[in-house]
Design a protein around this motif. Structure first.
Motif, PDB file in Angstrom:
ATOM      1  N   PHE A  63      43.365  47.978  47.792  1.00 45.53           N
ATOM      2  CA  PHE A  63      42.749  47.760  49.095  1.00 45.53           C
ATOM      3  C   PHE A  63      41.559  48.691  49.275  1.00 45.53           C
ATOM      4  O   PHE A  63      41.400  49.680  48.556  1.00 45.53           O
ATOM      5  CB  PHE A  63      43.753  47.974  50.241  1.00 45.53           C
ATOM      6  N   ILE A  64      40.712  48.347  50.230  1.00 49.41           N
ATOM      7  CA  ILE A  64      39.537  49.145  50.544  1.00 49.41           C
ATOM      8  C   ILE A  64      39.479  49.339  52.051  1.00 49.41           C
ATOM      9  O   ILE A  64      40.208  48.687  52.805  1.00 49.41           O
ATOM     10  CB  ILE A  64      38.240  48.474  50.055  1.00 49.41           C
ATOM     11  N   GLU A  65      38.589  50.214  52.483  1.00 53.73           N
ATOM     12  CA  GLU A  65      38.374  50.432  53.911  1.00 53.73           C
ATOM     13  C   GLU A  65      36.871  50.439  54.166  1.00 53.73           C
ATOM     14  O   GLU A  65      36.153  51.259  53.588  1.00 53.73           O
ATOM     15  CB  GLU A  65      39.006  51.748  54.369  1.00 53.73           C
ATOM     16  N   GLU A  66      36.417  49.523  54.991  1.00 50.78           N
ATOM     17  CA  GLU A  66      34.995  49.389  55.288  1.00 50.78           C
ATOM     18  C   GLU A  66      34.805  49.199  56.788  1.00 50.78           C
ATOM     19  O   GLU A  66      35.727  48.847  57.513  1.00 50.78           O
ATOM     20  CB  GLU A  66      34.385  48.202  54.535  1.00 50.78           C
ATOM     21  N   MET A 114      40.133  36.842  57.530  1.00 50.91           N
ATOM     22  CA  MET A 114      39.547  36.642  56.213  1.00 50.91           C
ATOM     23  C   MET A 114      38.380  37.617  56.039  1.00 50.91           C
ATOM     24  O   MET A 114      37.434  37.613  56.819  1.00 50.91           O
ATOM     25  CB  MET A 114      39.049  35.213  56.058  1.00 50.91           C
ATOM     26  N   GLU A 115      38.458  38.454  55.013  1.00 47.87           N
ATOM     27  CA  GLU A 115      37.495  39.538  54.838  1.00 47.87           C
ATOM     28  C   GLU A 115      36.520  39.328  53.675  1.00 47.87           C
ATOM     29  O   GLU A 115      35.381  39.764  53.743  1.00 47.87           O
ATOM     30  CB  GLU A 115      38.240  40.863  54.631  1.00 47.87           C
ATOM     31  N   ILE A 116      36.976  38.694  52.590  1.00 52.82           N
ATOM     32  CA  ILE A 116      36.140  38.544  51.399  1.00 52.82           C
ATOM     33  C   ILE A 116      36.308  37.136  50.834  1.00 52.82           C
ATOM     34  O   ILE A 116      37.433  36.645  50.698  1.00 52.82           O
ATOM     35  CB  ILE A 116      36.505  39.570  50.306  1.00 52.82           C
ATOM     36  N   GLN A 134      42.275  24.192  47.108  1.00 49.32           N
ATOM     37  CA  GLN A 134      42.125  23.289  45.968  1.00 49.32           C
ATOM     38  C   GLN A 134      40.721  23.329  45.371  1.00 49.32           C
ATOM     39  O   GLN A 134      40.456  22.684  44.368  1.00 49.32           O
ATOM     40  CB  GLN A 134      42.455  21.861  46.399  1.00 49.32           C
ATOM     41  N   LYS A 135      39.836  24.072  45.997  1.00 50.91           N
ATOM     42  CA  LYS A 135      38.460  24.166  45.530  1.00 50.91           C
ATOM     43  C   LYS A 135      38.198  25.550  44.951  1.00 50.91           C
ATOM     44  O   LYS A 135      39.088  26.388  44.851  1.00 50.91           O
ATOM     45  CB  LYS A 135      37.496  23.852  46.669  1.00 50.91           C
ATOM     46  N   ASP A 136      36.956  25.809  44.588  1.00 51.23           N
ATOM     47  CA  ASP A 136      36.607  27.047  43.895  1.00 51.23           C
ATOM     48  C   ASP A 136      36.412  28.233  44.823  1.00 51.23           C
ATOM     49  O   ASP A 136      36.369  29.377  44.368  1.00 51.23           O
ATOM     50  CB  ASP A 136      35.328  26.845  43.079  1.00 51.23           C
ATOM     51  N   LEU A 137      36.261  28.003  46.121  1.00 48.97           N
ATOM     52  CA  LEU A 137      36.028  29.099  47.058  1.00 48.97           C
ATOM     53  C   LEU A 137      37.362  29.726  47.440  1.00 48.97           C
ATOM     54  O   LEU A 137      38.247  29.050  47.971  1.00 48.97           O
ATOM     55  CB  LEU A 137      35.305  28.609  48.315  1.00 48.97           C
ATOM     56  N   ALA A 138      37.511  31.016  47.176  1.00 50.64           N
ATOM     57  CA  ALA A 138      38.777  31.704  47.419  1.00 50.64           C
ATOM     58  C   ALA A 138      38.578  32.856  48.390  1.00 50.64           C
ATOM     59  O   ALA A 138      37.570  33.571  48.335  1.00 50.64           O
ATOM     60  CB  ALA A 138      39.354  32.229  46.101  1.00 50.64           C
ATOM     61  N   PHE A 139      39.560  33.028  49.269  1.00 53.17           N
ATOM     62  CA  PHE A 139      39.576  34.166  50.193  1.00 53.17           C
ATOM     63  C   PHE A 139      40.370  35.278  49.519  1.00 53.17           C
ATOM     64  O   PHE A 139      41.587  35.394  49.677  1.00 53.17           O
ATOM     65  CB  PHE A 139      40.195  33.760  51.528  1.00 53.17           C
ATOM     66  N   VAL A 140      39.673  36.092  48.751  1.00 48.94           N
ATOM     67  CA  VAL A 140      40.340  37.083  47.903  1.00 48.94           C
ATOM     68  C   VAL A 140      40.697  38.365  48.649  1.00 48.94           C
ATOM     69  O   VAL A 140      41.467  39.181  48.140  1.00 48.94           O
ATOM     70  CB  VAL A 140      39.453  37.436  46.696  1.00 48.94           C
ATOM     71  N   GLY A 141      40.142  38.554  49.844  1.00 48.96           N
ATOM     72  CA  GLY A 141      40.444  39.752  50.619  1.00 48.96           C
ATOM     73  C   GLY A 141      40.766  39.397  52.056  1.00 48.96           C
ATOM     74  O   GLY A 141      40.051  38.617  52.690  1.00 48.96           O
ATOM     75  N   GLN A 142      41.866  39.969  52.565  1.00 58.01           N
ATOM     76  CA  GLN A 142      42.285  39.723  53.937  1.00 58.01           C
ATOM     77  C   GLN A 142      42.709  41.035  54.582  1.00 58.01           C
ATOM     78  O   GLN A 142      42.866  42.050  53.890  1.00 58.01           O
ATOM     79  CB  GLN A 142      43.440  38.713  53.983  1.00 58.01           C
ATOM     80  N   PHE A 144      43.229  43.244  48.847  1.00 58.98           N
ATOM     81  CA  PHE A 144      42.913  42.212  47.859  1.00 58.98           C
ATOM     82  C   PHE A 144      44.157  41.381  47.585  1.00 58.98           C
ATOM     83  O   PHE A 144      45.238  41.915  47.338  1.00 58.98           O
ATOM     84  CB  PHE A 144      42.410  42.843  46.562  1.00 58.98           C
ATOM     85  N   LYS A 145      43.996  40.048  47.603  1.00 59.20           N
ATOM     86  CA  LYS A 145      45.118  39.128  47.429  1.00 59.20           C
ATOM     87  C   LYS A 145      45.263  38.639  45.995  1.00 59.20           C
ATOM     88  O   LYS A 145      46.192  37.884  45.697  1.00 59.20           O
ATOM     89  CB  LYS A 145      44.952  37.933  48.365  1.00 59.20           C
ATOM     90  N   THR A 146      44.374  39.060  45.135  1.00 59.52           N
ATOM     91  CA  THR A 146      44.433  38.626  43.743  1.00 59.52           C
ATOM     92  C   THR A 146      43.902  39.719  42.837  1.00 59.52           C
ATOM     93  O   THR A 146      43.073  40.537  43.254  1.00 59.52           O
ATOM     94  CB  THR A 146      43.617  37.333  43.546  1.00 59.52           C
ATOM     95  N   GLN A 147      44.389  39.726  41.601  1.00 55.51           N
ATOM     96  CA  GLN A 147      43.893  40.662  40.610  1.00 55.51           C
ATOM     97  C   GLN A 147      42.551  40.198  40.043  1.00 55.51           C
ATOM     98  O   GLN A 147      41.730  41.005  39.610  1.00 55.51           O
ATOM     99  CB  GLN A 147      44.908  40.802  39.467  1.00 55.51           C
ATOM    100  N   ASN A 148      42.350  38.887  40.062  1.00 58.84           N
ATOM    101  CA  ASN A 148      41.166  38.303  39.448  1.00 58.84           C
ATOM    102  C   ASN A 148      40.060  38.197  40.488  1.00 58.84           C
ATOM    103  O   ASN A 148      39.732  37.105  40.978  1.00 58.84           O
ATOM    104  CB  ASN A 148      41.502  36.929  38.866  1.00 58.84           C
ATOM    105  N   SER A 149      39.476  39.337  40.839  1.00 57.46           N
ATOM    106  CA  SER A 149      38.413  39.376  41.832  1.00 57.46           C
ATOM    107  C   SER A 149      37.281  40.247  41.309  1.00 57.46           C
ATOM    108  O   SER A 149      37.501  41.385  40.882  1.00 57.46           O
ATOM    109  CB  SER A 149      38.934  39.938  43.158  1.00 57.46           C
ATOM    110  N   VAL A 150      36.063  39.715  41.360  1.00 53.82           N
ATOM    111  CA  VAL A 150      34.903  40.486  40.914  1.00 53.82           C
ATOM    112  C   VAL A 150      34.718  41.715  41.788  1.00 53.82           C
ATOM    113  O   VAL A 150      34.476  42.819  41.294  1.00 53.82           O
ATOM    114  CB  VAL A 150      33.640  39.605  40.933  1.00 53.82           C
ATOM    115  N   LEU A 151      34.842  41.532  43.089  1.00 51.36           N
ATOM    116  CA  LEU A 151      34.623  42.647  44.001  1.00 51.36           C
ATOM    117  C   LEU A 151      35.700  43.707  43.855  1.00 51.36           C
ATOM    118  O   LEU A 151      35.423  44.905  43.960  1.00 51.36           O
ATOM    119  CB  LEU A 151      34.574  42.139  45.449  1.00 51.36           C
ATOM    120  N   ARG A 152      36.918  43.294  43.575  1.00 51.36           N
ATOM    121  CA  ARG A 152      37.980  44.273  43.350  1.00 51.36           C
ATOM    122  C   ARG A 152      37.657  45.140  42.141  1.00 51.36           C
ATOM    123  O   ARG A 152      37.843  46.360  42.162  1.00 51.36           O
ATOM    124  CB  ARG A 152      39.317  43.560  43.145  1.00 51.36           C
ATOM    125  N   LYS A 153      37.139  44.532  41.092  1.00 54.82           N
ATOM    126  CA  LYS A 153      36.760  45.293  39.900  1.00 54.82           C
ATOM    127  C   LYS A 153      35.605  46.242  40.199  1.00 54.82           C
ATOM    128  O   LYS A 153      35.573  47.376  39.711  1.00 54.82           O
ATOM    129  CB  LYS A 153      36.399  44.343  38.765  1.00 54.82           C
TER     130      LYS A 153
END
Length: 454
Positions: free
Chosen positions: A341-344, A377-379, A362-370, A325-334
């Motif tokens: 990190f996760i393993e899938e 790009m994973e998430i 610059q837009k709302d779509l973020a790649f929060v998992g790599q 996870f590249k950010t703390q502010n992630s719904v999926l991380r929570k």
């Protein structure tokens, strides 16, 4: 310690060969030889047999079971446990007859009749002493914790039968005529629906039916497909291969994004979500995948072979892989328990082009998992949306009835209006700082198994 279990359904004619024909059943011969290498204390043979009950007489027949056991012994295998399937509960006299003529103890004959749901089957087996039987026969280190697990399982089975609310999920796929293709997806959705106390209403929509060509050729089918999509509480776009039906999938994704409908894209579903966003929100009208258009001027999704370039499975990225996870502010991380990190498990060949992700910053779509190197790009997550998530991996493979997959759980929570409340009530992360698929556990926090949201 090694533990082997051979589960056979009889009679042997249904196993791929005739009685006594070992060449027609090579796996039976393999297990016959393997039992001597593994030794008796590590080898267990379960034979599943149907006990028919003709409507004319109503009598439960044991001859098919006797014949199949006799044929199995002729092939060099003897059952340690006989599981008898029937439409109604098997009478004690019938059970004793099977025990006598199949040369096993009465406690080695287990009976499973038709029940209200498959979740009742483990409860039925536990009531007949299967746990104690396994413990003694295989010398398993089964402690008191197993009774607590079985109690929770029984409570889950009770809760499943009492569900009154329904949650409708639209599965927009390319293989809906062969629904077994989505068996893992269906079970993952069912596990999550049960966790949030809702009965799953899964609506299969062929993605081609959402396209304009279908409107011209078969307007009734077109409008029926869109009616299903419009009435869904959530939208799921699973994986797949090839160009066919991708336009319909992107139209469903666009509908979910613009109408604020909870959405989950898996594998190809995530890739199409990125393409749809680029075309409609970033003015990248030519964005495409090289899988569909090899010479596309904007290769947003490209072939990233795991090993050497080649054909078919040799280039696929398979197996358990780590996502950071590249950010703390992630719904999926929570939802995963606020882990770094996760393993899938993965199964794909094409991925989002890492050289073009800067256009999305610059837009709302973020790649929060790599991946660990930051190249894959994973998430993806879309801000200002109830739940818009895409994952490159296949989380449905690790979903379990009492430990639902977090991405699927998030979809059901959002579809039932409970996501925000659940995230607020989640406790601190577990002692371990990682999420792992070890031992088949698909969720980091054990208390997830007892989730009950009003």
């Amino acid at each position: 310690m090694l533990r082997s279990c051979l589960l056979l359904r009889g009679p042997p004619q249904q196993l791929g060969g005739t009685i006594g024909d070992i060449e027609g059943m090579p796996f039976v011969e393999a297990f016959r030889q393997f039992q001597f290498k593994a030794k008796r204390e590590n080898f267990y043979n379960i034979h599943v047999s149907l006990v028919p009950q003709p409507s004319a007489t109503g009598e439960q027949k044991t001859k098919p079971t006797q014949n199949s056991i006799r044929a199995l012994r002729g092939l060099g295998l003897s059952p340690d446990l006989i599981v008898c399937r029937s439409s109604t509960p098997i009478e004690m006299a019938v059970k004793e007859k099977i025990s006598m003529f199949c040369h096993v103890k009465p406690e080695q004959v287990m009976c499973i009749h038709d029940v209200s749901s498959t979740y009742r089957v483990p409860v039925l087996l536990e009531q007949q002493g299967i746990v104690q039987h396994f413990k003694e026969r295989l010398d398993l280190p089964v402690g008191d914790s197993s009774s607590g697990l079985l109690l929770r399982w029984g409570n889950m089975a009770d809760r499943y039968e009492k569900l009154q609310k329904t949650c409708s999920i639209a599965l927009v796929g390319k293989y809906t005529k062969l629904r077994d293709c989505y068996a893992s997806v269906f079970k993952a959705l069912e596990h999550s629906a049960l966790a949030v106390n809702h009965r799953l209403n899964l609506m299969y929509i062929d993605s081609i039916d959402l396209e304009q060509d279908t409107k011209a050729q078969d307007p009734v089918r077109f409008h029926e497909a869109w009616q299903k999509l419009c009435t869904a509480d959530g939208v799921l776009v699973p994986g797949g291969f090839g160009l066919r039906g991708t336009l319909g999938k992107m139209q469903a994704i666009s509908w979910a994004r613009t109408k604020k409908i909870p959405f989950l894209g898996v594998c190809l579903g995530m890739q199409l979500a990125v393409i749809e966003f680029a075309r409609n929100c970033l003015d990248m009208e030519d964005a495409n995948s090289t899988e569909f258009e090899p010479s596309t001027p904007v290769p947003l999704v490209i072939d990233m072979p795991e090993h050497n370039p080649g054909e078919l499975g040799g280039t696929m990225r398979l197996g358990l892989r780590r996502t950071v996870f590249k950010t703390q502010n992630s719904v999926l991380r929570k939802l995963y328990g606020d882990v770094p990190f996760i393993e899938e498990r993965h199964r794909h060949r094409y991925e989002v082009n890492p050289s073009l992700i800067s256009h999305f910053e610059q837009k709302d779509l973020a790649f929060v998992g790599q991946d660990v190197d930051g190249n894959r790009m994973e998430i993806i997550e879309l801000a200002n949306h109830p739940y818009f998530v895409g994952v490159q991996f296949h989380p449905e493979f690790s979903s379990r009835p009492m430990k639902p997959s977090p991405p699927y759980l998030g979809l059901l929570l959002a579809a039932t209006g409970n996501l925000r409340a659940y995230l607020q009530q989640m406790g601190p992360p577990p002692p371990s700082d990682e999420y792992s698929n070890e031992n088949g556990d698909s969720y980091a926090q054990p208390r997830m198994a007892e989730l009950e949201i009003s």
